[in-house]
Scaffold this motif. Structure first.
Motif, PDB file in Angstrom:
ATOM      1  N   PHE A  61     -12.843   2.629   4.960  1.00 54.69           N
ATOM      2  CA  PHE A  61     -12.586   1.263   5.416  1.00 54.69           C
ATOM      3  C   PHE A  61     -11.182   1.164   6.006  1.00 54.69           C
ATOM      4  O   PHE A  61     -10.991   0.599   7.099  1.00 54.69           O
ATOM      5  CB  PHE A  61     -12.735   0.284   4.242  1.00 54.69           C
ATOM      6  CG  PHE A  61     -12.350  -1.130   4.570  1.00 54.69           C
ATOM      7  CD1 PHE A  61     -13.259  -1.998   5.145  1.00 54.69           C
ATOM      8  CD2 PHE A  61     -11.068  -1.597   4.286  1.00 54.69           C
ATOM      9  CE1 PHE A  61     -12.898  -3.312   5.454  1.00 54.69           C
ATOM     10  CE2 PHE A  61     -10.706  -2.903   4.588  1.00 54.69           C
ATOM     11  CZ  PHE A  61     -11.619  -3.751   5.172  1.00 54.69           C
ATOM     12  N   ALA A  62     -10.198   1.719   5.289  1.00 56.56           N
ATOM     13  CA  ALA A  62      -8.812   1.658   5.760  1.00 56.56           C
ATOM     14  C   ALA A  62      -8.635   2.460   7.048  1.00 56.56           C
ATOM     15  O   ALA A  62      -7.953   2.019   7.987  1.00 56.56           O
ATOM     16  CB  ALA A  62      -7.873   2.174   4.674  1.00 56.56           C
ATOM     17  N   SER A  63      -9.262   3.625   7.115  1.00 58.93           N
ATOM     18  CA  SER A  63      -9.130   4.478   8.298  1.00 58.93           C
ATOM     19  C   SER A  63      -9.756   3.831   9.530  1.00 58.93           C
ATOM     20  O   SER A  63      -9.184   3.859  10.624  1.00 58.93           O
ATOM     21  CB  SER A  63      -9.787   5.837   8.029  1.00 58.93           C
ATOM     22  OG  SER A  63      -9.758   6.659   9.168  1.00 58.93           O
ATOM     23  N   ASN A  64     -10.924   3.218   9.363  1.00 55.94           N
ATOM     24  CA  ASN A  64     -11.631   2.598  10.494  1.00 55.94           C
ATOM     25  C   ASN A  64     -10.882   1.403  11.057  1.00 55.94           C
ATOM     26  O   ASN A  64     -11.089   1.022  12.211  1.00 55.94           O
ATOM     27  CB  ASN A  64     -13.037   2.174  10.064  1.00 55.94           C
ATOM     28  CG  ASN A  64     -13.926   3.371   9.765  1.00 55.94           C
ATOM     29  OD1 ASN A  64     -13.684   4.474  10.253  1.00 55.94           O
ATOM     30  ND2 ASN A  64     -14.955   3.155   8.961  1.00 55.94           N
ATOM     31  N   ARG A  65     -10.011   0.787  10.229  1.00 52.47           N
ATOM     32  CA  ARG A  65      -9.266  -0.399  10.669  1.00 52.47           C
ATOM     33  C   ARG A  65      -7.784  -0.115  10.852  1.00 52.47           C
ATOM     34  O   ARG A  65      -6.980  -1.049  10.973  1.00 52.47           O
ATOM     35  CB  ARG A  65      -9.487  -1.534   9.662  1.00 52.47           C
ATOM     36  CG  ARG A  65     -10.902  -2.100   9.744  1.00 52.47           C
ATOM     37  CD  ARG A  65     -11.287  -2.857   8.499  1.00 52.47           C
ATOM     38  NE  ARG A  65     -12.647  -3.397   8.620  1.00 52.47           N
ATOM     39  CZ  ARG A  65     -13.752  -2.667   8.492  1.00 52.47           C
ATOM     40  NH1 ARG A  65     -13.660  -1.363   8.265  1.00 52.47           N
ATOM     41  NH2 ARG A  65     -14.939  -3.226   8.602  1.00 52.47           N
ATOM     42  N   ASN A  66      -7.431   1.156  10.808  1.00 48.74           N
ATOM     43  CA  ASN A  66      -6.040   1.581  11.008  1.00 48.74           C
ATOM     44  C   ASN A  66      -5.079   0.876  10.051  1.00 48.74           C
ATOM     45  O   ASN A  66      -3.973   0.464  10.433  1.00 48.74           O
ATOM     46  CB  ASN A  66      -5.605   1.331  12.461  1.00 48.74           C
ATOM     47  CG  ASN A  66      -6.374   2.198  13.444  1.00 48.74           C
ATOM     48  OD1 ASN A  66      -6.604   3.378  13.203  1.00 48.74           O
ATOM     49  ND2 ASN A  66      -6.799   1.590  14.552  1.00 48.74           N
ATOM     50  N   ILE A  67      -5.517   0.710   8.821  1.00 45.27           N
ATOM     51  CA  ILE A  67      -4.670   0.102   7.800  1.00 45.27           C
ATOM     52  C   ILE A  67      -3.766   1.176   7.190  1.00 45.27           C
ATOM     53  O   ILE A  67      -4.239   2.213   6.747  1.00 45.27           O
ATOM     54  CB  ILE A  67      -5.530  -0.544   6.686  1.00 45.27           C
ATOM     55  CG1 ILE A  67      -6.401  -1.656   7.279  1.00 45.27           C
ATOM     56  CG2 ILE A  67      -4.651  -1.091   5.572  1.00 45.27           C
ATOM     57  CD1 ILE A  67      -7.389  -2.245   6.289  1.00 45.27           C
ATOM     58  N   LYS A  68      -2.464   0.940   7.214  1.00 46.39           N
ATOM     59  CA  LYS A  68      -1.521   1.874   6.627  1.00 46.39           C
ATOM     60  C   LYS A  68      -1.543   1.717   5.110  1.00 46.39           C
ATOM     61  O   LYS A  68      -1.207   0.644   4.587  1.00 46.39           O
ATOM     62  CB  LYS A  68      -0.119   1.640   7.185  1.00 46.39           C
ATOM     63  CG  LYS A  68      -0.014   1.947   8.680  1.00 46.39           C
ATOM     64  CD  LYS A  68       1.414   1.771   9.188  1.00 46.39           C
ATOM     65  CE  LYS A  68       1.498   2.106  10.677  1.00 46.39           C
ATOM     66  NZ  LYS A  68       2.880   1.929  11.199  1.00 46.39           N
ATOM     67  N   VAL A  69      -1.943   2.761   4.432  1.00 46.34           N
ATOM     68  CA  VAL A  69      -2.214   2.673   2.992  1.00 46.34           C
ATOM     69  C   VAL A  69      -1.104   3.323   2.174  1.00 46.34           C
ATOM     70  O   VAL A  69      -0.637   4.421   2.500  1.00 46.34           O
ATOM     71  CB  VAL A  69      -3.557   3.361   2.666  1.00 46.34           C
ATOM     72  CG1 VAL A  69      -3.798   3.359   1.169  1.00 46.34           C
ATOM     73  CG2 VAL A  69      -4.689   2.657   3.397  1.00 46.34           C
ATOM     74  N   ILE A  70      -0.675   2.640   1.123  1.00 44.70           N
ATOM     75  CA  ILE A  70       0.241   3.222   0.141  1.00 44.70           C
ATOM     76  C   ILE A  70      -0.537   3.782  -1.033  1.00 44.70           C
ATOM     77  O   ILE A  70      -0.235   4.855  -1.552  1.00 44.70           O
ATOM     78  CB  ILE A  70       1.250   2.157  -0.354  1.00 44.70           C
ATOM     79  CG1 ILE A  70       2.223   1.798   0.759  1.00 44.70           C
ATOM     80  CG2 ILE A  70       2.017   2.669  -1.578  1.00 44.70           C
ATOM     81  CD1 ILE A  70       3.232   0.752   0.363  1.00 44.70           C
TER      82      ILE A  70
END
Length: 342
Positions: free
Chosen positions: A183-192
């Motif tokens: 989900f984070a990768s598909n929306r280019n969410i920078k994850v901590i």
């Protein structure tokens, strides 16, 4: 994990190799040793902060385990006619280690290195009250008592079954984590940080959390792809079940962790709030309001926000109009109503 499950697990472990050697007191010793780490629940009577600071620390410490085991062994051996000190010691040590193993599987956090470190370890595999987990242990214990000749073998088989169930939970946990990362990768969410926490009622229910530093995304997934038409949202259980969506239909909501505010900035520098942040895994400012005379902030940990109308460990800070702290404390949050953004 809940104390009842610890006690039942203690009886099963005792019957899996110690009861024949130690007799009935061996089973009693196993149960007591398995639940004794939860004696630190007494800190609850000294307030919420005292409970959070010490629970899952004093009784779960790998450093305190051995002296506590020696003390318990001395007591059990004293009251036993068997006089089998080292057998009792091995039983007690295994029971206390088993308690740690069960607690580590939950998401609450266990301070294994207490008092030298306050780091909280967790595997996030099993909900703190898991009916399947407890049910397997109860079934094994009952059958072992009814079929006494095979009691030891049945108890060993029960423990192996529990290990297999834990393996299923570990597999589901890994699968749920992957969904969050996708989900984070598909929306280019920078994850901590990405986490997936077990939920009540089913080993296929998981709550996914994505921490970006400024925001926290939360989504509830049901890995077994059940038919949504079977859910009846007009009941409490139905509304709870309705939160969990199939992997391809998970709905993520997000919270801004700490909005820009002079009051929020002041609160984040308070010792009480710093303690709350130490304990919390997914802290957010749940509510900020001004009633004319006071400015009120309420902080909450989203990991405890699964159950409807249940907001434990809610921390409130009250300022006066000049920005002075009037009070700061843990409060009952049953009145709170807050929602993230879709």
């Amino acid at each position: 994990m809940d104390t009842i499950t610890h006690g039942i697990a203690g009886a099963v472990i005792a019957k899996a190799g110690f009861s024949k050697r130690l007799g009935r007191i061996g089973t009693v010793a196993g149960i007591i040793s398995a639940v004794i780490p939860d004696a630190d629940f007494i800190f609850r009577f000294f307030g919420e902060e005292s409970f959070l600071r010490h629970h899952r620390g004093v009784g779960n410490s790998v450093f305190l385990m051995f002296p506590i085991a020696f003390l318990l062994t001395f007591i059990f051996n004293r009251f036993s006619k068997k006089r089998a000190f080292w057998t009792f010691f091995l039983l007690v040590l295994i029971e206390m280690a088993g308690h740690n193993f069960l607690d580590l599987q939950t998401s609450f956090g266990t301070m294994l290195l207490y008092p030298f470190s306050d780091r909280r370890f967790s595997l996030d595999l099993v909900f703190i009250i898991d009916l399947y987990y407890t049910g397997l242990l109860i079934a094994g214990l009952v059958i072992a008592y009814l079929w006494k000749k095979k009691g030891e073998a049945i108890s060993i088989f029960t423990l192996l079954t529990i290990i297999l169930y834990t393996g299923l939970c570990a597999y589901n946990h890994s699968k749920s984590i992957s969904l969050s990362k996708d989900f984070a990768s598909n929306r280019n969410i920078k994850v901590i940080n990405v986490s997936s926490l077990p939920q009540p009622l089913s080993p296929f229910y998981w709550a996914n959390y994505i921490d970006t530093g400024k925001e926290i995304y939360q989504g509830f997934v049901d890995l077994k792809n059940r038919n949504p038409e079977t859910i009846k949202p007009d009941t409490y259980i139905g509304r709870f079940n309705a939160k969990f969506k199939s992997p391809e239909n998970v709905e993520y909501k997000f919270w801004l962790k700490f909005p820009n505010s002079i009051f929020v900035d002041k609160a984040l520098n308070l010792d009480g709030v710093k303690f709350f942040l130490w304990f919390s895994r997914f802290p957010v400012l749940a509510e900020e309001k001004d009633d004319g005379d006071f400015h009120i902030l309420r902080f909450f940990d989203l990991q405890f926000g699964t159950m409807e109308d249940r907001y434990p460990f809610l921390y409130e800070v009250v300022f006066d109009r000049q920005g002075n702290v009037i009070s700061q404390k843990f409060i009952n949050g049953s009145f709170l109503r807050f929602k993230g953004k879709s």
